[in-house]
Design a protein around this motif. Structure first.
Motif, PDB file in Angstrom:
ATOM      1  N   GLN A 551       0.698  -1.262  -0.041  1.00 44.86           N
ATOM      2  CA  GLN A 551       0.022  -0.236  -0.048  1.00 44.86           C
ATOM      3  C   GLN A 551       1.062   1.200  -0.101  1.00 44.86           C
ATOM      4  N   LEU A 554       1.766   1.865  -3.462  1.00 42.23           N
ATOM      5  CA  LEU A 554       0.943   2.303  -4.242  1.00 42.23           C
ATOM      6  C   LEU A 554       0.498   3.843  -3.857  1.00 42.23           C
ATOM      7  N   ASP A 555       0.876   4.188  -2.751  1.00 44.80           N
ATOM      8  CA  ASP A 555       0.589   5.655  -2.452  1.00 44.80           C
ATOM      9  C   ASP A 555       1.787   6.319  -3.116  1.00 44.80           C
ATOM     10  N   MET A 572      -9.517  -3.346  -8.789  1.00 44.19           N
ATOM     11  CA  MET A 572      -8.701  -3.639  -7.376  1.00 44.19           C
ATOM     12  C   MET A 572      -8.704  -5.047  -7.178  1.00 44.19           C
ATOM     13  N   LEU A 597       0.539  -4.400 -11.674  1.00 48.66           N
ATOM     14  CA  LEU A 597       0.230  -2.784 -11.855  1.00 48.66           C
ATOM     15  C   LEU A 597       0.072  -2.726 -13.467  1.00 48.66           C
ATOM     16  N   LEU A 863      -6.237  -2.450  -0.006  1.00 49.53           N
ATOM     17  CA  LEU A 863      -5.428  -1.870  -0.893  1.00 49.53           C
ATOM     18  C   LEU A 863      -6.517  -0.677  -1.535  1.00 49.53           C
ATOM     19  N   ILE A 865      -6.277   2.699  -4.538  1.00 50.89           N
ATOM     20  CA  ILE A 865      -5.441   3.574  -5.427  1.00 50.89           C
ATOM     21  C   ILE A 865      -6.593   4.799  -5.780  1.00 50.89           C
TER      22      ILE A 865
END
Length: 882
Positions: A551, A554-555, A572, A597, A863, A865
């Motif tokens: 996570q 991803l951030d 997701m 991804l 998770l 996004i």
């Protein structure tokens, strides 16, 4: 070849050609001006249209339905460009084997193998089968190395581009496309001619409609996976019909001629044919041309033989012929021996003029006592068969190792399935030409003495055009046999045709359009890749990312503008499924994180969608081109046999370079190109020079002889391999490492299927050893241990020996048929059940995620996004191709 049927009709019907069948001609047919004789076909023309159009559309609908059912079970109906061209990269060994059998069963497999049985006897089917099986067995080594070293590839030219750059890439593209064109031409040349011979349907219409109606529609709809399902159906039907043919010829009731119906009858028929050739059709100079007719005596005159008395009674003495110099005539050179039908025998020795340039003298018989040497179709001791075997072995390396469809099959297979799939496929495929030619080829030669064949007599021209099976089965089984052969041939054409369509589409899409015509398409993804590589540095350790850090990664990617917009919960859910499948001991390989991804961002991008549309467009382009190519070759008059034997000269030089590309880490790109081009030049020179030495001229006919083909094929394949290997050893490329391939060939809109416990690097290394050991042992058995002792010492088969040979042939066909029918269907059922279970679990997880508006990993981590300002990248990062 385009005029063969008409010419034969003129000879057979207009000129009373029945002496060929040893029947007297006491009537003639008169035609009005402008009329032409038309040979009667076994089936009405409507049956040809019914099979080409009706069955074509029927099997298309079945394949589309099966593909949709699989997509539904596997979870969703969305087709990505990667799935379209690679089939998901998770095909099992049984279906892989069925696909290999289907792809390698051309029209030429059924037609030209029978021609070799007709020409040289039992050695022809064996050398056709063994000489074209070893390439599949040996390709297992390349297949497993593809799965280990370049699992991202779609075409083998992508590996060439990634390693050697543009020049070598363009050279190998030319050879690959040329290979596809040659394979396609042989499919449609033989197929259209036989369909026309059986039904009277126009060759031009058959050549155009088969690719479009029977191959293109389902290929365009379902991609590579659809061709795999179609191949399984086609292979099943081909084997069922092979077994029917075998039992009809060797276990049926036969007819009053006594030439077929059991091994004993066929054995006697082949002996009768040999006696016809050496007694009735071979006459002294004084009575030359007055005896019976026998086509193509020269094709088997060098076989092992038996001495016969003047009364045509076999003696217990072996004999053989040797070839004399071109100017060593047996009879006077004034005798017009044209090379087919009638032959001149010397009055002072057992010496026969077969043509104006071919003269043979026997040894082993007492000519003074009236003995004559009669060579046999019932022997493995056949120099002509052995020469064909050499040409077949060398020539077929090109049509496997340089044909994109086989590399695509390797890409589509699971890593642990690649070796077994190719080994099983090779051994099963051996049964196809071995059974087909031993059945229809030998029966066809025996039937040349049938008193009622008339226009259906099998001459050298008819056999060389691939018409032996059609005429044999029409006689033996009537209209039902003709229809079954028509359906079998249709299956062979469409299965290989669809594989060629998707193969060419992949080359045109990824190696030409994606690389040269629209390279900007990949610039956005390459820029995102750099962003990921910069962001992941803070979270990876030893090439892996801890699940607990996903996570945070991803951030960081959101901050770096890796994502253009927020990712919906459903997408997701797919991401968490992928990450869970890649998780090992609480961490995920960095490359697998990027792959997951990459699929997320690709699903909302345009790159994959454009490539998918382009791939489908190119399937239509090549399907139409296939028809034009076949008509063009028909117009030029190229025969199926001539094209088949010449292909190794033209494409064999690229075999060595293609192999070294995936096997030799230090291969030098300059010498890979030089080997492909230089080997082609050497092959053409050897082919032409040998034709000039043998015949005194370079012409279509002189180039179509055994020795020019052998020399040309050997020069091409050995020249290309040696130039590439020696140059790479002297000037090795020390900068390249295998690990670079996946970096330079990234996936577009899909991910690799996760590997199970049987697909670790150490276990795949053992698969490499298995592939090398098994393929080399089987190759040695098929090319040396089995045939060569029989060639040198077995002599002419007895009736019991021939019966045992037939039992072996039929047993191999039955066992192979059972394996290739049962194994894939059990795999498909098992995979469907497993996929349905996984799909249900994912569906439940997706529903739960949708209701909860969140996606959760197996460890419970949520998770998300979320992009607060949904904007595009301000600047696409230009990146040199990696």
């Amino acid at each position: 070849m385009a005029g063969t049927s008409r010419t034969e009709g003129l000879l057979l019907l207009g000129l009373g050609f029945l002496p060929m069948a040893r029947a007297a001609v006491d009537t003639c047919i008169v035609y009005n001006r402008g009329e032409e004789p038309v040979a009667e076909t076994a089936l009405d023309e409507g049956w040809g249209w019914f099979v080409v159009v009706g069955f074509g559309l029927f099997f298309t609908l079945v394949t589309i339905g099966t593909t949709r059912a699989e997509q539904s079970v596997m979870g969703g109906s969305t087709m990505s460009s990667e799935q379209f061209n690679t089939g998901g990269r998770n095909v099992g060994p049984g279906l892989t084997a069925a696909v290999i059998v289907s792809q390698w069963t051309w029209a030429a497999t059924l037609l030209m193998s029978s021609n070799m049985g007709w020409r040289v006897g039992i050695s022809g089917p064996f050398w056709y089968a063994s000489g074209a099986t070893v390439q599949i067995l040996l390709f297992a080594v390349l297949a497993i190395q593809v799965k280990r070293r370049a699992p991202h590839m779609r075409t083998f030219m992508e590996v060439v581009k990634a390693r050697f750059g543009t020049t070598t890439h363009c050279v190998m593209i030319c050879f690959a496309l040329l290979t596809n064109c040659i394979v396609t031409s042989m499919l449609l040349l033989g197929g259209a001619s036989t369909i026309s011979d059986l039904t009277g349907m126009s060759k031009i219409w058959a050549a155009f409609l088969i690719p479009l109606l029977s191959c293109w529609i389902y290929t365009m709809h379902g991609g590579l996976r659809a061709t795999f399902f179609a191949s399984y159906v086609h292979t099943t039907i081909i084997f069922l019909m092979l077994i029917i043919f075998g039992f009809t010829v060797y276990g049926g009731s036969g007819d009053s001629s006594g030439l077929y119906g059991s091994p004993s009858k066929v054995y006697n028929g082949l002996e009768k044919a040999s006696i016809q050739g050496f007694f009735s059709a071979t006459q002294p100079e004084q009575t030359f041309g007055t005896g019976g007719y026998f086509s193509s005596l020269g094709s088997y005159i060098l076989n092992d033989g038996t001495c016969y008395s003047s009364g045509a009674t076999a003696l217990e003495k072996s004999c053989s012929f040797r070839k004399l110099a071109r100017d060593e005539w047996c009879c006077s050179s004034d005798v017009a021996v044209k090379g087919d039908g009638h032959y001149c025998r010397a009055s002072t020795k057992d010496c026969i003029d077969v043509s104006e340039t071919e003269h043979f003298e026997s040894s082993g018989c007492d000519f003074g006592a009236g003995e004559r040497c009669v060579t046999s179709f019932l022997t493995m001791g056949s120099p002509s068969g052995l020469l064909f075997g050499i040409t077949n072995i060398v020539g077929n390396f090109g049509t496997v190792f340089v044909d994109q469809s086989y590399w695509q099959s390797a890409v589509a297979a699971k890593p642990k399935s690649a070796v077994r799939g190719f080994l099983i496929g090779g051994l099963v495929w051996f049964a196809v030409p071995f059974c087909m030619a031993t059945t229809t080829g030998l029966a066809g030669r025996a039937l040349t003495t049938h008193p009622e064949l008339g226009p259906a007599y099998i001459s050298a021209a008819a056999s060389g055009a691939g018409l032996t099976p059609a005429r044999v089965l029409s006689k033996v089984m009537g209209s039902s046999g003709a229809f079954i052969l028509l359906l079998q041939l249709f299956m062979a054409i469409t299965s290989t045709g669809s594989a060629e369509i998707i193969a060419v589409s992949s080359i045109l899409t990824y190696d030409i359009y994606y690389t040269y015509l629209n390279p900007e398409l990949k610039s956005s993804r390459n820029g995102l890749r750099l962003i990921f590589q910069e962001a992941v540095v803070a979270f990876e350790e030893s090439g892996r990312v801890a699940v607990s850090s996903v996570q945070a990664l991803l951030d960081a990617l959101v901050t770096a503008r890796f994502f253009e917009k927020s990712v919906p919960v459903e997408e997701m859910g797919l991401l968490t499924n992928a990450l869970d499948s890649f998780t090992v001991d609480g961490s995920i390989a960095t490359k697998d994180v990027y792959a997951a991804l990459n699929r997320v961002v690709s699903s909302s991008g345009h790159e994959g969608a454009i490539l998918l549309r382009v791939s489908k467009f190119f399937t239509a382009v090549f399907a139409i081109f296939m028809g034009f190519l076949a008509v063009f070759l028909q117009t030029l008059g190229f025969s199926l046999g001539w094209v088949y034997m010449s292909m190794g000269v033209i494409i064999g030089s690229a075999v060595g370079p293609a192999c070294l590309t995936i096997l030799m880490e230090r291969a030098n790109g300059l010498f890979i190109s030089a080997g492909a081009i230089g080997g082609l030049v050497l092959g053409l020179l050897g082919w032409c020079i040998q034709a000039q030495l043998d015949s005194g001229e370079i012409s279509y006919n002189s180039l179509g002889q055994d020795w020019p083909w052998v020399v040309g094929n050997l020069c091409a394949i050995l020249g290309g391999f040696l130039i590439s290997l020696v140059g790479s050893l002297i000037f090795p490329d020390t900068t390249f490492k295998w690990e670079m391939l996946n970096e330079r060939i990234p996936l577009v809109d899909d991910i690799e299927p996760p590997k199970d416990d049987e697909e670790t690097d150490s276990k795949l290394s053992r698969q490499v050893k298995l592939a090398i050991g098994a393929s080399l042992v089987l190759t040695f058995v098929l090319l040396v241990l089995w045939p060569l002792p029989m060639h040198g010492a077995a002599g002419v088969f007895s009736e019991g020996g021939f019966t045992a040979w037939i039992v072996l042939e039929m047993g191999w066909a039955i066992i192979a048929g059972c394996v290739i029918i049962i194994l894939p269907i059990t795999e498909i059922i098992r995979d469907f059940r497993q996929a349905a279970k996984v799909s249900r679990e994912h569906a439940i997880k997706a529903v739960q995620a949708s209701k909860a508006s969140k996606a959760v990993l197996k460890d419970g981590q949520e998770l998300t996004i979320t992009v607060t300002a949904e904007v595009k990248l301000e600047k696409e990062v230009p990146v040199a191709e990696l």
